[in-house]
Design a protein around this motif. Structure first.
Motif, PDB file in Angstrom:
ATOM      1  N   HIS A  41      30.942  64.500  37.041  1.00  0.00           N
ATOM      2  CA  HIS A  41      30.763  65.027  35.706  1.00  0.00           C
ATOM      3  C   HIS A  41      32.045  65.634  35.414  1.00  0.00           C
ATOM      4  O   HIS A  41      32.746  66.354  36.004  1.00  0.00           O
ATOM      5  CB  HIS A  41      29.975  66.183  35.661  1.00  0.00           C
ATOM      6  CG  HIS A  41      30.018  66.961  34.548  1.00  0.00           C
ATOM      7  ND1 HIS A  41      29.596  66.802  33.300  1.00  0.00           N
ATOM      8  CD2 HIS A  41      30.227  68.348  34.424  1.00  0.00           C
ATOM      9  CE1 HIS A  41      30.089  67.522  32.338  1.00  0.00           C
ATOM     10  NE2 HIS A  41      30.020  68.545  33.092  1.00  0.00           N
ATOM     11  N   HIS A  43      35.041  66.356  31.658  1.00  0.00           N
ATOM     12  CA  HIS A  43      35.106  66.278  30.341  1.00  0.00           C
ATOM     13  C   HIS A  43      36.311  65.228  29.826  1.00  0.00           C
ATOM     14  O   HIS A  43      37.127  65.577  28.909  1.00  0.00           O
ATOM     15  CB  HIS A  43      35.268  67.585  29.597  1.00  0.00           C
ATOM     16  CG  HIS A  43      33.924  68.355  29.749  1.00  0.00           C
ATOM     17  ND1 HIS A  43      33.066  68.384  29.091  1.00  0.00           N
ATOM     18  CD2 HIS A  43      33.773  68.907  30.985  1.00  0.00           C
ATOM     19  CE1 HIS A  43      32.285  69.265  29.632  1.00  0.00           C
ATOM     20  NE2 HIS A  43      32.355  69.522  30.703  1.00  0.00           N
ATOM     21  N   ARG A 185      25.470  62.976  25.814  1.00  0.00           N
ATOM     22  CA  ARG A 185      25.380  64.461  25.862  1.00  0.00           C
ATOM     23  C   ARG A 185      24.739  65.002  24.717  1.00  0.00           C
ATOM     24  O   ARG A 185      24.906  64.450  23.544  1.00  0.00           O
ATOM     25  CB  ARG A 185      26.843  64.930  25.952  1.00  0.00           C
ATOM     26  CG  ARG A 185      27.075  66.563  26.097  1.00  0.00           C
ATOM     27  CD  ARG A 185      26.457  67.044  27.552  1.00  0.00           C
ATOM     28  NE  ARG A 185      26.683  68.405  27.500  1.00  0.00           N
ATOM     29  CZ  ARG A 185      27.318  69.280  28.567  1.00  0.00           C
ATOM     30  NH1 ARG A 185      28.069  68.496  29.369  1.00  0.00           N
ATOM     31  NH2 ARG A 185      27.360  70.420  28.186  1.00  0.00           N
ATOM     32  N   MET A 273      22.114  71.083  33.088  1.00  0.00           N
ATOM     33  CA  MET A 273      22.876  71.814  33.908  1.00  0.00           C
ATOM     34  C   MET A 273      22.507  73.376  33.036  1.00  0.00           C
ATOM     35  O   MET A 273      22.791  73.609  32.108  1.00  0.00           O
ATOM     36  CB  MET A 273      24.324  71.463  33.306  1.00  0.00           C
ATOM     37  CG  MET A 273      24.807  70.224  33.570  1.00  0.00           C
ATOM     38  SD  MET A 273      26.394  69.883  33.132  1.00  0.00           S
ATOM     39  CE  MET A 273      27.602  70.963  34.323  1.00  0.00           C
ATOM     40  N   ASP A 370      34.260  68.749  36.766  1.00  0.00           N
ATOM     41  CA  ASP A 370      34.249  69.261  35.587  1.00  0.00           C
ATOM     42  C   ASP A 370      35.817  69.377  34.667  1.00  0.00           C
ATOM     43  O   ASP A 370      35.840  70.110  34.033  1.00  0.00           O
ATOM     44  CB  ASP A 370      33.788  70.680  35.446  1.00  0.00           C
ATOM     45  CG  ASP A 370      32.515  70.793  34.642  1.00  0.00           C
ATOM     46  OD1 ASP A 370      32.688  70.420  33.415  1.00  0.00           O
ATOM     47  OD2 ASP A 370      31.560  71.485  34.966  1.00  0.00           O
TER      48      ASP A 370
HETATM   49 ZN    ZN Z   1      31.149  70.143  32.043  1.00  0.00          ZN
END
Ligand code: ZN
Ligand code: RAT
Length: 439
Positions: A41, A43, A185, A273, A370
């Motif tokens: 995961h 971005h 997402r 999450m 992340d």
């Molecule tokens: Zn994230």
């Protein structure tokens, strides 16, 4: 690109017992270094998604983790800060957190590790040299170099089909990249339905504000279209600490009747999450979210009610971690992953990982980066390897003391499982998605 970057000793010695705590630690360290991880995961964005991908020194320094720290060590007010240019913001953060103070926090130390990885000054008075270096990089080659330095083969993205900057790029047919896997997402649809139902309606979906009538079927149609367009490896949503399931809400209805069935139809997991307290301090914008303990009975109900679905679960509160391990022991359609955001500090990662190993063996995914800014993967994965080496080594030491000597082959197999194959198998990465070229 292969799974391991350093070839291991011949099979005969790989199957010899590794004896003594020092040798065990060294073997764990060398296997962690040799294994290319999958970052499950981030971005980050593949290059064909254009300007969405953040990289370089000014983005590194203005990471929202550092913005939150700025206001503790500077008299600058958030309002003044938001009015500044990106370079002025980075200069202010550099001055407050790196020049006027020693950068000992996890997020500031990370910037130092990145600068050092590229041979750039780590204690200069300003960012001139770093800016010159990053301006000279060509993105494609830079991505490969950064992934090599981080020891990752692939990164999983976060792709928002309702982001007005991102969606048109997919609609035009963004070129896939074997180093990046898409994720659908769903925060806008599931957490901010009234605003985004209007966006869906404007795109021709027969939805309304209270998600009645054809709305649910239309969301399902929307998801199916995006699954075909993006070919995501999973769908994902971040959820508040107050998340409940089932409940009388648009979110619960959309989850039960659109999202979960669509995941089943496309054979992909759903990532939840859980535990964000959104905008505790809105003045801080992206840095303004907090954390709260969630009621994980919602997870229990989801796993029970949908045994044919798979759920990747990460919980933000330290207090929820033990419960999550217990639920993972009850439901094999639940895959715990990562120590995200406020948990991604060595002290907390240590505790959580030890607990997970003791309760789940190697059947979980210890960490994801992340990363929001490309080069962050260098420090985040370096820190993960450094923090986890003694923890894994300690488990093997205890095992050897209890009468089962460990071999390099054992260690290699566990590390591959933790950092690659648990994810590959859980999402069916090499099967349905046919992305074999990546690793
Ligand atoms: Zn994230
Ligand atoms: O860690 C973060 O950067 C958070 O702001 C969130 O993005 C979180 O990781 C999320 O994916 O919601």
């Amino acid at each position: 690109m292969s799974t391991t970057v350093v070839r291991n000793p011949p099979a005969s010695s790989a199957n010899q017992p590794v004896t003594g705590p020092d040798e065990i630690l060294r073997t764990v360290q060398s296997e962690l270094a040799a294994t290319r991880f999958i970052d499950v995961h981030t971005h980050l964005f593949m290059p064909s998604l254009g300007q969405l991908g953040l990289w370089g020194i000014d983005e590194l320094i203005t990471y929202h983790y550092l913005e939150a720290e700025l206001f503790r060590s500077s008299s600058l007010k958030p309002q003044q800060y938001w009015e500044m240019s990106k370079t002025a913001k980075a200069d202010a953060i550099w001055r407050a957190l790196f020049v006027e103070n020693a950068p000992v926090s996890e997020a500031t130390r990370g910037v130092v590790a990145v600068l050092s990885a590229f041979g750039l000054p780590t204690s200069g008075p300003d960012l001139t040299e770093a800016r010159k270096f990053f301006a000279a990089q060509k993105l494609d080659a830079h991505i490969r170099r950064v992934f090599d330095l981080a020891g990752v083969s692939e990164a999983v993205m976060t792709n928002d089909p309702l982001d007005p900057d991102e969606a048109p790029l997919w609609e035009k047919g963004a070129k896939p990249d074997p180093q990046f896997h898409p994720v659908l997402r769903l925060d806008r649809i599931l957490n901010k339905w009234p605003d985004h139902s209007r966006v869906l309606a404007a795109q021709g979906y027969a939805v309304n504000d209270d998600a009645s009538g054809q709305s649910v079927a239309e969301v399902r149609r929307f998801l199916a279209e995006w699954c075909k367009r993006m070919r995501p490896v999973y769908m994902a949503v971040s959820l508040p600490d107050t998340f409940q399931f089932p409940e009388k809400s648009v979110r619960a209805r959309l989850l039960a009747e659109a999202v979960i069935p669509a995941c089943r139809e496309f054979g992909i997991p759903l990532s939840l999450m859980i535990g964000v307290r959104y905008q505790v301090n809105p003045e801080l914008r992206l840095a303004g979210d907090g954390v709260g303990k969630a009621d994980l009975r919602a997870v229990e109900r989801i796993c029970t009610q949908y045994p044919d679905n798979r759920f990747l679960i990460s919980v933000l509160s330290r207090e929820n971690q033990h419960e999550l391990c217990v639920y993972a022991r009850k439901f094999n359609n639940l895959m715990p992953f990562g120590c995200w955001w406020f948990l991604n500090n060595p002290s907390v990662v240590e505790e959580i990982t030890r607990e997970r190993l003791e309760m789940l063996g190697a059947s979980f995914i210890p960490q994801h980066s992340d990363a929001r800014v490309l080069e962050q993967v260098i420090y985040k994965w370096r820190n993960t390897r450094r923090t986890l080496a003694p923890i894994l080594a300690n488990s093997y030491r205890l095992l050897a003391e209890d009468g089962r000597p460990v071999t390099r082959t054992d260690i290699q197999r566990d590390i591959t499982r933790l950092f690659r194959s648990n994810f590959e198998e859980f999402v069916g990465l090499r099967e349905a998605h046919g992305r074999v070229g990546a690793a």
